[in-house]
Design a protein around this motif. Structure first.
Motif, mmCIF file in Angstrom:
data_model
loop_
_atom_site.group_PDB
_atom_site.id
_atom_site.type_symbol
_atom_site.label_atom_id
_atom_site.label_comp_id
_atom_site.label_asym_id
_atom_site.label_seq_id
_atom_site.Cartn_x
_atom_site.Cartn_y
_atom_site.Cartn_z
ATOM 1 N N GLU A 50 -35.770 -10.031 53.753
ATOM 2 C CA GLU A 50 -36.048 -9.721 52.358
ATOM 3 C C GLU A 50 -37.491 -9.239 52.181
ATOM 4 N N HIS A 51 -38.403 -9.835 52.918
ATOM 5 C CA HIS A 51 -39.802 -9.398 52.866
ATOM 6 C C HIS A 51 -39.909 -7.935 53.272
ATOM 7 N N ARG A 52 -39.188 -7.562 54.337
ATOM 8 C CA ARG A 52 -39.211 -6.175 54.813
ATOM 9 C C ARG A 52 -38.576 -5.243 53.780
ATOM 10 N N LEU A 53 -37.482 -5.680 53.168
ATOM 11 C CA LEU A 53 -36.827 -4.864 52.145
ATOM 12 C C LEU A 53 -37.767 -4.626 50.969
ATOM 13 N N LEU A 54 -38.474 -5.653 50.538
ATOM 14 C CA LEU A 54 -39.409 -5.486 49.431
ATOM 15 C C LEU A 54 -40.546 -4.532 49.807
ATOM 16 N N GLN A 55 -41.024 -4.615 51.042
ATOM 17 C CA GLN A 55 -42.039 -3.657 51.477
ATOM 18 C C GLN A 55 -41.514 -2.230 51.384
ATOM 19 N N GLU A 56 -40.281 -2.026 51.809
ATOM 20 C CA GLU A 56 -39.738 -0.669 51.832
ATOM 21 C C GLU A 56 -39.381 -0.185 50.431
ATOM 22 N N MET A 57 -39.004 -1.088 49.539
ATOM 23 C CA MET A 57 -38.812 -0.705 48.138
ATOM 24 C C MET A 57 -40.145 -0.315 47.508
ATOM 25 N N LEU A 58 -41.185 -1.093 47.796
ATOM 26 C CA LEU A 58 -42.500 -0.773 47.230
ATOM 27 C C LEU A 58 -43.015 0.551 47.781
ATOM 28 N N LEU A 59 -42.816 0.775 49.088
ATOM 29 C CA LEU A 59 -43.261 2.028 49.691
ATOM 30 C C LEU A 59 -42.518 3.218 49.090
ATOM 31 N N GLY A 60 -41.199 3.129 48.984
ATOM 32 C CA GLY A 60 -40.416 4.256 48.504
ATOM 33 C C GLY A 60 -40.468 4.433 47.003
ATOM 34 N N ILE A 61 -40.024 3.432 46.262
ATOM 35 C CA ILE A 61 -39.967 3.521 44.798
ATOM 36 C C ILE A 61 -41.375 3.483 44.211
ATOM 37 N N GLY A 62 -42.149 2.453 44.626
ATOM 38 C CA GLY A 62 -43.513 2.358 44.122
ATOM 39 C C GLY A 62 -44.364 3.529 44.557
ATOM 40 N N GLY A 63 -44.091 4.057 45.756
ATOM 41 C CA GLY A 63 -44.866 5.192 46.243
ATOM 42 C C GLY A 63 -44.685 6.434 45.394
ATOM 43 N N VAL A 64 -43.453 6.710 44.971
ATOM 44 C CA VAL A 64 -43.217 7.859 44.081
ATOM 45 C C VAL A 64 -43.972 7.662 42.776
#
Length: 939
Positions: free
Chosen positions: A249-263
């Motif tokens: 879950e920690h990794r998923l949140l990182q990847e959500m932040l990178l992708g969604i938050g990154g945009v």
């Protein structure tokens, strides 16, 4: 007593020295020797003590020294010249600007480049290995070329781990806390001075918030999202705690932040600075794949765009590039499907993006896939119209690995191309090598050669004399010996040794002995310990009385990889042996700073992975740029650029894919064979050539190989060449495709196909213009129910909406497409070389029209099972309308242009001018299988 909080108190620079801040906060200093020399001259001792970090230097240099520099006119002239040089670099036209003037298709106004890690400089430790170093080199090369890239990543408060060894040689990890005030980063702020912030909705009404740090990489801004802010709860603050840490879950949140938050960070940056909005989004591996989901949300929410989910998906795909770096499925991030559903459903859902549609993007729908898992690479490929591997061989491997996403197509037709990685020359070439080249071809041309990677700019280096090359190589080797002794002494102190025990360190390595380097991450497939298969044979090589060899080894194992740590321990145990420790060393804490000494100082760079598991392997490229010869398995980049004169190829023991159980007898036998081949190469060819000296004491044949390596590999291995390929082959076509899909089409006739009302309602479930809520599984032939009825849409019809509707129509009608009859004029004369076959094909199209498809004859050499290789495709033409049975006749002529076993088949593919590849939808209709070909007739 331990402090509960730390911060940095920065020095106030005298007004005359203010440009030092400007130079320190732009990471161009990390690859600009003149700027580094300036900072070194500020205070050499503090410069060394701070790890050659300008920001820390300015925070620790004594005030008296700053006052003296403020009155030093010579220093101020240098400072002024370098500040002016930086401004010219940031504002002047470069390669990309000439493309905008000369190119028929304007290149993208901007490109957003997403990566989970970046290796820019050792002073900004936000990387773990090759993926991050590649990303850093990509940004630097883009800056040098003037390519308007915006980098996007995460800011890890602990970065990646620092490595040390205990007394037994077991790897120890520590995660020092990074203070942003001590780094070359600054907060992105709103107009009122408040930190800019992005928010993501999480399950249970929680929110994940992040601030945005900006690092300036030459001309390129790098945005790094940081969740360690007071607005978050402790769990959310830890999302960006460290690189590749934590559970699923920690990794998923990182990847959500990178992708969604990154945009969202990119949108904020462009809004605040006026930077052009990106037309192309490039995801470096699957970690940032959710950026496509966020961009779909943006388009669906934009009522003026008039796009529903399906049309938004097509628009997003057109402008997205996905680069895969892994050659094995085990290297792909996969999450439990229910975990993803929880984070994209309910109160965490993205408006207009149904959770079923998100899950469909990552579904493993191919044979052997796990329906319970969400695959980030599958999502990346479905959300990108263009994709690539990172070497020619890796492109082939990737097409085979992901073939299941395009059923019915041979691997060669899977729409994944390749762009071979490159390395940033100014970062990795030792300044002494640059000076030697510049003395022959001129400083300006040398800089251009390192920037653009065009072969004609490297001509002239072949004139460098043998003595000059050999003196340089000896000097670089001596430099490495000094650095290795320093690091080895520090490592033994960390392992608990006292100074009295370490007298032997001063005689470790020899600047006149053939030096082999091996440094990389330590997963099992890179085979750190292959050289230890026969310890006695290795000792004999190291201690040879007339042709000795010395080896410098470095590498980190992932903190959770005990197998990798055992490999390091085995290597350390061998290197600790007093009989050989002067000839082989293991240096802990491999990072960019160490690498910049290793690559130039080695004579040979060793790489012995399991073929074909090395996607590219750029460390050998960096070594080659310094005149180091490669000794490698033919894998990654070496497979395509080894020419017999730039190094040596280690033979491989099998022709398979290299994926063997490491405990199996086959794997043991393979390693034994390849290790023996490695020993033979070193003893008989490598050492023999290095120590084969002429009357003048020079190894002329060795020097010829060094010169050949510099002249021929130099322009190929550059990141400048790589980025130019991305611009020309992928970024510009993607921008063009994205622009075309935004075009508004003429209004359709009232009540005609696809006519819609003027109002568009987006429900929580979303939907598709393709009919009854079907999500086109982009790049595939399947459709996955999105769980809702088709919504109403705006009367504005864009090309994206038209393409989405066409795809839905084709998918729905494809079961009715059949190749029903194939015949050919197959007389004896027609089978001679240079003659032709007249083909007649009858195809049932069902509800589709001839303009929706292309009928092809595919021909080539055939094997004993009638498998076609070296295939070529020829389009057949429709003749007249459908017959009474609704079949359309196609005809064409097949030229027989080769001798030997030959065969052909016929197929039907979807055809649309906005498809990037005939295989894009993954749909193909083939003749019914038969026992074989019979007189040119398939029934």
């Amino acid at each position: 007593m331990k402090a509960i909080r730390r911060f940095t108190v920065r020095t106030v620079l005298p007004e005359q020295l203010q440009p030092l801040h400007e130079l320190a906060l732009n990471l161009r200093w990390s690859w600009h020797p003149e700027t580094r020399d300036l900072f070194r001259s500020v205070d050499p001792e503090v410069w060394a003590a701070t790890g050659e970090d300008p920001v820390r230097l300015l925070g620790e240099v004594p005030a008296a020294r700053l006052a003296a520099l403020a009155a030093d006119r010579r220093f101020l002239r240098r400072l002024g010249d370098l500040a002016d040089d930086l401004r010219d670099y940031l504002t002047g036209p470069r390669w990309y600007q000439t493309q905008q003037e000369d190119g028929a298709t304007p290149p993208p106004a901007a490109i957003a480049y997403f990566s989970p890690e970046y290796g820019i400089a050792a002073a900004l430790p936000q990387y773990s290995g090759g993926l991050g170093i590649l990303a850093g080199d990509h940004l630097k090369a883009a800056s040098d070329l003037g390519v308007p890239i915006i980098g996007v990543g995460l800011f890890y408060r602990h970065g990646y781990f620092r490595q040390s060894l205990d007394r037994s040689g077991w790897q120890q990890e520590r995660y020092p806390l990074l203070d942003p005030d001590e780094l070359a980063v600054s907060l992105l702020r709103e107009a009122d001075g408040a930190p800019s912030r992005v928010d993501l909705a999480l399950p249970g009404g929680r929110t994940l918030a992040a601030h945005i740090w900006k690092a300036q990489v030459g001309r390129v801004p790098l945005l790094l999202l940081d969740s360690d802010i007071e607005a978050n709860s402790p769990a959310e603050r830890d999302v960006t705690d460290r690189l590749y840490g934590g559970g699923s879950e920690h990794r998923l949140l990182q990847e959500m932040l990178l992708g969604i938050g990154g945009v969202r960070a990119v949108r904020a940056y462009c809004r605040l600075t006026g930077h052009p909005a990106p037309e192309v989004f490039h995801t470096n591996e699957g970690h940032a794949g959710f950026l496509g989901v966020e961009r779909i949300r943006e388009l669906v929410a934009d009522r003026a765009a008039g796009l529903d989910f399906a049309a938004a998906l097509e628009s997003v795909r057109a402008g997205t590039l996905f680069t895969t770096h892994t050659p094995v499925p085990a290297g792909i991030d996969r999450f439990d499907r229910e975990l993803v559903a929880r984070h994209f459903g309910g109160d965490a859902a993205l408006p207009g993006v149904p959770v079923e549609s998100v899950l469909a993007l990552g579904a493993e729908t191919w044979r052997g896939g796990d329906p319970k898992l969400f695959n980030m690479a599958a999502m990346g490929l479905r959300l990108a119209q263009r994709a690539n591997g990172v070497s020619t061989l890796h492109g082939e491997v990737s097409r085979s690995m992901f073939n299941g996403l395009w059923p019915g197509f041979d691997p060669a037709e899977v729409p994944i191309t390749s762009v071979t990685n490159g390395v940033h020359a100014a970062t990795w070439i030792d300044p002494a090598v640059v000076r030697l080249g510049a003395a022959e071809i001129g400083a300006e041309r040398a800089e251009e050669a390192m920037t653009t990677g065009e072969s004609q700019r490297w001509t002239g280096l072949e004139r460098i004399g043998n003595t000059e090359i050999w003196d340089l190589r000896r000097s670089l080797r001596a430099q490495l010996v000094d650095e290795a002794r320093r690091r080895l002494r520090a490592s033994w102190h960390q392992r608990g040794a006292g100074e009295a025990e370490l007298g032997w360190v001063s005689s470790v390595l020899d600047p006149d002995v053939l030096t082999i380097g091996f440094a990389r991450r330590v997963p099992s497939y890179k085979r750190l310990t292959l050289m230890l298969r026969d310890p006695d044979r290795l000792r004999a090589l190291l201690l040879h009385p007339t042709r000795p060899v010395q080896i410098v080894v470095a590498g980190k194992a992932h903190p959770a990889d005990d197998g990798g740590k055992r490999l390091i321990q085995q290597m350390v145990a061998f290197a600790d042996d007093p009989t050989v420790r002067h000839r082989i060393v293991f240096l802990p804490d491999y990072d960019m700073a160490m690498a910049q000494h290793l690559y130039p100082g080695c004579d040979v760079w060793l790489n012995n992975p399991l073929r074909p598991l090395e996607a590219c392997g750029t460390s050998g490229m960096k070594a080659a740029l310094n005149g180091c010869l490669n000794l490698s398995v033919l894998d990654g980049w070496w497979d395509e650029w080894y020419d017999g004169q730039n190094g040596w190829a280690i033979p491989t023991a099998d022709e398979g894919d290299g994926v063997l159980d490491p405990e199996s007898s086959e794997a043991e036998r393979r390693d034994d064979i390849e290790a023996a081949a490695l020993y033979d190469l070193i003893e008989e060819q490598v050492a023999g050539r290095f120590y084969d000296r002429g009357n003048d004491g020079l190894p002329h044949r060795w020097i010829a190989m060094v010169r050949h390596t510099l002249v021929t590999l130099g322009p190929k291995v550059l990141a400048g060449r790589m980025v130019r390929e991305y611009v020309e082959r992928l970024y510009t076509p993607a921008a063009l495709a994205q622009r075309e899909l935004a075009v508004e089409l003429p209004p359709r006739a009232e009540g005609g196909a696809g006519a819609e009302s003027d109002e568009r309602v987006v429900t929580d479930e979303g939907g598709s213009a393709g009919g009854r809520g079907h999500l086109p599984a982009a790049g595939l032939g399947e459709s996955v129910g999105a769980g809702s009825e088709r919504p109403e849409a705006s009367g504005r019809v864009t090309a994206a909406r038209e393409l989405a509707e066409w795809k839905a129509k084709v998918r729905e009608g494809w079961p009715g497409v059949r190749v029903e009859h194939v015949e050919a004029d197959c007389s004896a004369e027609a089978q001679e070389l240079g003659s032709s076959l007249a083909l007649r094909v009858q195809v049932a199209l069902g509800a589709l029209q001839p303009g929706d498809v292309e009928v092809q004859v595919v021909s080539g050499r055939v094997d004993e099972r009638d498998g076609i290789s070296d295939a070529t495709a020829l389009a057949l033409k429709p003749v007249g309308g459908p017959d009474l049975d609704g079949r359309t006749r196609y005809e064409g002529s097949l030229e027989l242009g080769r001798t030997g076993p030959f065969g052909y088949t016929v197929r039907v593919l979807p055809a649309h001018p906005r498809l990037a590849s005939p295989a894009e939808l993954g749909l193909v209709a083939l003749p019914a299988e038969s026992a074989g070909m019979d007189a040119g007739l398939l029934r």
